[in-house]
Scaffold this motif. Structure first.
Motif, short mmCIF file in Angstrom:
data_model
loop_
_atom_site.label_atom_id
_atom_site.label_comp_id
_atom_site.label_asym_id
_atom_site.label_seq_id
_atom_site.Cartn_x
_atom_site.Cartn_y
_atom_site.Cartn_z
N GLY A 1 44.00 13.60 51.21
CA GLY A 1 44.07 13.16 52.61
C GLY A 1 43.14 11.99 52.80
N SER A 2 43.72 10.77 52.70
CA SER A 2 42.94 9.54 52.91
C SER A 2 41.72 9.41 51.98
N MET A 3 41.81 9.97 50.78
CA MET A 3 40.74 9.70 49.83
C MET A 3 40.94 8.28 49.30
N ASN A 4 39.83 7.54 49.21
CA ASN A 4 39.96 6.16 48.75
C ASN A 4 38.74 5.75 47.93
N TRP B 1 46.31 16.49 59.11
CA TRP B 1 45.78 15.45 60.01
C TRP B 1 45.04 14.36 59.25
N ALA B 2 44.78 14.58 57.96
CA ALA B 2 44.06 13.56 57.18
C ALA B 2 44.99 12.77 56.27
N ILE B 3 46.27 13.15 56.22
CA ILE B 3 47.18 12.49 55.28
C ILE B 3 47.70 11.19 55.86
N GLY B 4 47.40 10.10 55.19
CA GLY B 4 47.93 8.79 55.58
C GLY B 4 47.42 8.29 56.92
N GLY C 1 55.46 21.85 47.49
CA GLY C 1 55.08 22.21 48.86
C GLY C 1 54.22 21.18 49.56
N HIS C 2 54.38 19.91 49.21
CA HIS C 2 53.65 18.88 49.95
C HIS C 2 54.01 18.99 51.43
N SER C 3 53.05 18.69 52.30
CA SER C 3 53.31 18.89 53.74
C SER C 3 54.48 18.02 54.22
N GLU C 4 54.70 16.87 53.58
CA GLU C 4 55.87 16.05 54.00
C GLU C 4 57.17 16.76 53.67
N ARG C 5 57.20 17.51 52.59
CA ARG C 5 58.40 18.27 52.24
C ARG C 5 58.55 19.46 53.19
N GLY D 1 41.16 14.97 43.15
CA GLY D 1 41.86 14.56 44.36
C GLY D 1 43.34 14.34 44.13
N LEU D 2 44.10 14.50 45.21
CA LEU D 2 45.50 14.10 45.21
C LEU D 2 45.56 12.89 46.14
N ILE D 3 45.89 11.76 45.56
CA ILE D 3 45.69 10.49 46.25
C ILE D 3 47.02 9.86 46.59
N GLY D 4 47.26 9.57 47.85
CA GLY D 4 48.50 8.91 48.25
C GLY D 4 48.32 7.40 48.27
N GLY D 5 48.06 6.84 49.45
CA GLY D 5 47.98 5.39 49.64
C GLY D 5 47.14 4.67 48.59
N ALA D 6 45.94 5.18 48.31
CA ALA D 6 45.04 4.48 47.39
C ALA D 6 45.50 4.56 45.94
N GLY E 1 47.69 10.76 41.34
CA GLY E 1 48.29 9.90 42.35
C GLY E 1 49.60 10.52 42.82
N ASN E 2 49.81 10.47 44.11
CA ASN E 2 51.10 10.89 44.67
C ASN E 2 51.72 9.63 45.27
N TRP E 3 52.64 9.05 44.52
CA TRP E 3 53.22 7.76 44.96
C TRP E 3 54.18 7.91 46.13
N LYS E 4 54.62 9.13 46.39
CA LYS E 4 55.63 9.36 47.44
C LYS E 4 56.85 8.48 47.17
N MET E 5 57.52 7.95 48.20
CA MET E 5 58.74 7.16 47.94
C MET E 5 58.37 5.67 47.86
P1 PGA Z 1 46.98 9.84 51.50
O1 PGA Z 1 48.05 10.93 51.00
O2 PGA Z 1 45.95 9.72 50.40
O3 PGA Z 1 47.77 8.59 51.70
O4 PGA Z 1 46.40 10.37 52.76
C1 PGA Z 1 47.66 12.06 50.27
C2 PGA Z 1 48.86 12.93 50.01
O5 PGA Z 1 49.72 13.06 50.89
O6 PGA Z 1 48.98 13.53 48.92
#
Ligand code: PGA
Length: 246
Positions: A209-212, A167-170, A93-97, A228-233, A8-12
């Motif tokens: 990238g939007s894996m749920n 393009w698939a992130i969030g 090196g996350h794309s947001e960084r 997977g590296l999972i953000g939102g989910a 899980g990548n909880w971000k902020m």
């Molecule tokens: P997402 O994010 O699952 O919310 O698209 C993934 C990530 O940025 O690691």
């Protein structure tokens, strides 16, 4: 055999107390997982999460690490600071960084070496933008990110790569399972050229990238995708548990 890893990548998101309560709920839901499980949490949540995750099968991860051991780097966190709390993984090196905080292939490379030297398992993120994909530059961009970002790495099997098309992130737009599998296959082939074909077969490469909970099964059943590296989910216990147990 490569053992998949769901991280899980909880971000902020989540304060320390919210994080602790969340993990108490998550622990029993994923305790029988057949894969490695990790949560990469905000740095200030790490002490509270470390306490809750003691003796659990969930590995603790950070979202960034500085390359220096210590010094005048306001706002940054060192490998030693993370290690003291039992942190095992670190996203690099996350794309947001890269997009918001000026991270480059060169700084990714420096952070990566610091993490490897300090015994952390880096999760190095690579991925193309929509424009790059649409103009046929995906492979060129990925190859450059790998070549520059992983420069000087002696044992590439010690790290994890996360392929995250920007393009698939969030966005709710996932790469199709075939697209993700094919691109990860390209990443593996590139690692074979840059390092050695045999080592490349051992490197775990995640999709992100939007894996749920709904699309994870198809993505994770692809032969090249090792988790997977999972953000939102990853911010909802049932969803994250479903992905881990799928
Ligand atoms: P997402 O994010 O699952 O919310 O698209 C993934 C990530 O940025 O690691």
């Amino acid at each position: 055999m490569r053992r998949p890893i769901i991280a899980g990548n909880w971000k902020m998101n989540m304060t320390a107390s919210e994080a602790a309560a969340f993990l108490e709920q998550l622990k029993p839901l994923v305790k029988d997982a057949n894969c490695d499980v990790a949560v990469c949490v905000p740095a200030i949540d790490i002490p509270a999460c470390a306490e809750v995750l003691k003796e659990s099968n969930i590995g603790l991860g950070a979202q960034n690490v500085h390359f220096a051991e210590k010094g005048a780097f306001t706002g940054e966190i060192s490998v030693g600071m993370l290690k003291e709390f039992g942190v095992k993984y670190v996203i690099i090196g996350h794309s947001e960084r890269r997009q918001y905080f000026g991270e480059t292939d060169e700084s990714v490379n420096k952070r990566l070496h610091a993490a490897l030297n300090g015994g952390l398992i880096p999760i190095v993120c690579v991925g193309e933008s929509l424009e790059e994909r649409e103009t046929g530059k995906t492979e060129e961009v990925l190859f450059r990110q790998l070549k520059e970002g992983l420069k000087g790495v002696e044992d590439v099997t010690k790290l994890i790569i996360a392929y995250e098309p920007i393009w698939a992130i969030g966005t709710g737009k996932t790469a199709t399972a075939e697209q993700a599998n094919e691109t990860i296959g390209f990443i593996r082939k590139s690692l074979g050229e840059l390092f050695c074909p045999h080592c490349a077969q051992e490197v775990r490469i995640q999709y992100g990238g939007s894996m749920n909970a709904g699309n994870c099964k198809e993505l994770l059943s692809q032969p090249e995708i090792d988790g997977g590296l999972i953000g939102g989910a990853s911010l909802k216990t049932p969803d994250f548990a479903t992905i881990v147990n799928s």
